[in-house]
Scaffold this active site. Sequence first.
Site, PDB file in Angstrom:
ATOM      1  CG  ASP A 145      -7.226  -7.144 -16.070  1.00 34.21           C
ATOM      2  OD1 ASP A 145      -6.672  -7.319 -15.077  1.00 34.21           O
ATOM      3  OD2 ASP A 145      -8.267  -7.849 -16.279  1.00 34.21           O
TER       4      ASP A 145
ATOM      5  CG  ASN B 140      -8.370  -3.843  -7.140  1.00 33.20           C
ATOM      6  OD1 ASN B 140      -8.592  -2.992  -7.908  1.00 33.20           O
ATOM      7  ND2 ASN B 140      -8.637  -5.213  -7.533  1.00 33.20           N
ATOM      8  CD1 TRP B 141     -11.149  -1.744  -0.538  1.00 35.85           C
ATOM      9  CD2 TRP B 141      -9.067  -1.467   0.388  1.00 35.85           C
ATOM     10  NE1 TRP B 141     -10.881  -0.575  -0.607  1.00 35.85           N
ATOM     11  CE2 TRP B 141      -9.842  -0.281  -0.220  1.00 35.85           C
ATOM     12  CE3 TRP B 141      -7.766  -1.447   0.544  1.00 35.85           C
ATOM     13  CZ2 TRP B 141      -8.868   1.006   0.351  1.00 35.85           C
ATOM     14  CZ3 TRP B 141      -7.230  -0.138   1.012  1.00 35.85           C
ATOM     15  CH2 TRP B 141      -7.955   0.944   0.668  1.00 35.85           C
TER      16      TRP B 141
ATOM     17  N   GLY C   3      -0.209  -7.827 -13.618  1.00 39.52           N
ATOM     18  CA  GLY C   3       0.351  -8.828 -12.900  1.00 39.52           C
ATOM     19  C   GLY C   3       0.976  -9.945 -13.847  1.00 39.52           C
TER      20      GLY C   3
ATOM     21  NE  ARG D  80     -11.329  -6.559 -17.654  1.00 43.52           N
ATOM     22  CZ  ARG D  80     -11.949  -6.647 -16.445  1.00 43.52           C
ATOM     23  NH1 ARG D  80     -13.244  -6.810 -16.321  1.00 43.52           N
ATOM     24  NH2 ARG D  80     -11.249  -7.372 -15.460  1.00 43.52           N
TER      25      ARG D  80
HETATM   26  C1  FPP Z   1      -4.987  -4.639 -12.985  1.00 42.66           C
HETATM   27  O1  FPP Z   1      -3.823  -5.302 -13.212  1.00 42.66           O
HETATM   28  C2  FPP Z   1      -4.189  -3.226 -12.358  1.00 42.66           C
HETATM   29  C3  FPP Z   1      -4.331  -2.822 -11.226  1.00 42.66           C
HETATM   30  C4  FPP Z   1      -5.313  -3.343  -9.983  1.00 42.66           C
HETATM   31  C5  FPP Z   1      -3.802  -1.172 -10.751  1.00 42.66           C
HETATM   32  C6  FPP Z   1      -3.807  -0.433 -11.866  1.00 42.66           C
HETATM   33  C7  FPP Z   1      -3.244   0.951 -11.305  1.00 42.66           C
HETATM   34  C8  FPP Z   1      -2.129   1.531 -12.161  1.00 42.66           C
HETATM   35  C9  FPP Z   1      -1.768   1.217 -13.600  1.00 42.66           C
HETATM   36  C10 FPP Z   1      -1.715   2.795 -11.430  1.00 42.66           C
HETATM   37  C11 FPP Z   1      -2.416   4.049 -11.837  1.00 42.66           C
HETATM   38  C12 FPP Z   1      -1.796   5.147 -11.030  1.00 42.66           C
HETATM   39  C13 FPP Z   1      -2.245   6.412 -10.880  1.00 42.66           C
HETATM   40  C14 FPP Z   1      -1.823   7.448  -9.947  1.00 42.66           C
HETATM   41  C15 FPP Z   1      -3.619   6.862 -11.527  1.00 42.66           C
HETATM   42  P1  FPP Z   1      -3.962  -6.956 -12.533  1.00 42.66           P
HETATM   43  O2  FPP Z   1      -2.999  -6.700 -11.169  1.00 42.66           O
HETATM   44  O3  FPP Z   1      -5.338  -7.270 -11.960  1.00 42.66           O
HETATM   45  O4  FPP Z   1      -3.279  -7.985 -13.351  1.00 42.66           O
HETATM   46  P2  FPP Z   1      -3.631  -9.414 -13.518  1.00 42.66           P
HETATM   47  O5  FPP Z   1      -4.976  -9.404 -13.958  1.00 42.66           O
HETATM   48  O6  FPP Z   1      -2.740  -9.894 -14.630  1.00 42.66           O
HETATM   49  O7  FPP Z   1      -3.202  -9.950 -12.148  1.00 42.66           O
END
Ligand code: FPP
Length: 247
Positions: free
Chosen positions: A27, A75-76, A30, A195
């Site tokens: 996590d 996440n969709w 972003g 996490r």
């Molecule tokens: C959460 O951060 C992260 C994700 C939803 C995507 C994680 C995916 C990867 C790191 C790529 C993995 C790739 C492979 C092929 C295994 P967030 O976007 O929720 O962050 P935020 O909470 O700061 O908005």
Amino acid sequence: MNAPIVLELPPDLKQERLPKHVAVIMDGNGRWAKRQGLPRIMGHKRGVDALKDLLRCCRDWGVQALTAYAFSTENWGRPLEEVEFLMTLFERVLRKELREMMQEDVQIRFVGNLNALPRSLQAEISRSMADTQNNRGIKFTVATNYGGRQEILAATKAIALQVQQGLVQPDQIDEALFESHLYTAGICDPDLLIRTSGEMRISNFLLWQLAYAEIYITETLWPDFDRSEFHRALCSYQERERRFGKV
Ligand code: FPP
């Protein structure tokens, strides 16, 4: 300057007290990007680098299995451009990394409702799983379009069907039978869940499998989660006494 990569198991960690299986909720991609003044997608790109290094670190230090939550069924609901970027990123990473996974003896497996993913991604997933299925190194599981409740419902429906067909009697339904219908059949339960980014939630991840896992939460955002962070998580794990409900 970056800290040097520690290839050997740090001396304060004991091999026999390492978790066999580590699960991660990655996590904070972003927020990491925002702090750097970059678009969110750059956080996901850096997140892939952090995941690759963690996989190598697990292998170097003797952790046998790593499971990462890459995309949840919820996440969709993100903006379409971000979802499309992630799908393309997964596909590109798989295509690019397959050769190295073969060289490094990684066995990759995807869990989740894979049928709902783009066709071209499904094809890369099938290829990577088929090519690496006989590898004997670290078991790397990627939860994609994964939801713990959905997984439990799917297993329940499959067992109900077997009961309806007279193949299984209700009193034969035990933990072993139930587990054999989960996406993760054949993979041992995680011992440690990490996490990042400080959130104190499980977020529908491996609801059945995490029943006895130790939980480690760090404020660090996922792209900054490196070997020294992992070292800290393992030290915390080794200090705990796991009782599995006993005294
Ligand atoms: C959460 O951060 C992260 C994700 C939803 C995507 C994680 C995916 C990867 C790191 C790529 C993995 C790739 C492979 C092929 C295994 P967030 O976007 O929720 O962050 P935020 O909470 O700061 O908005």
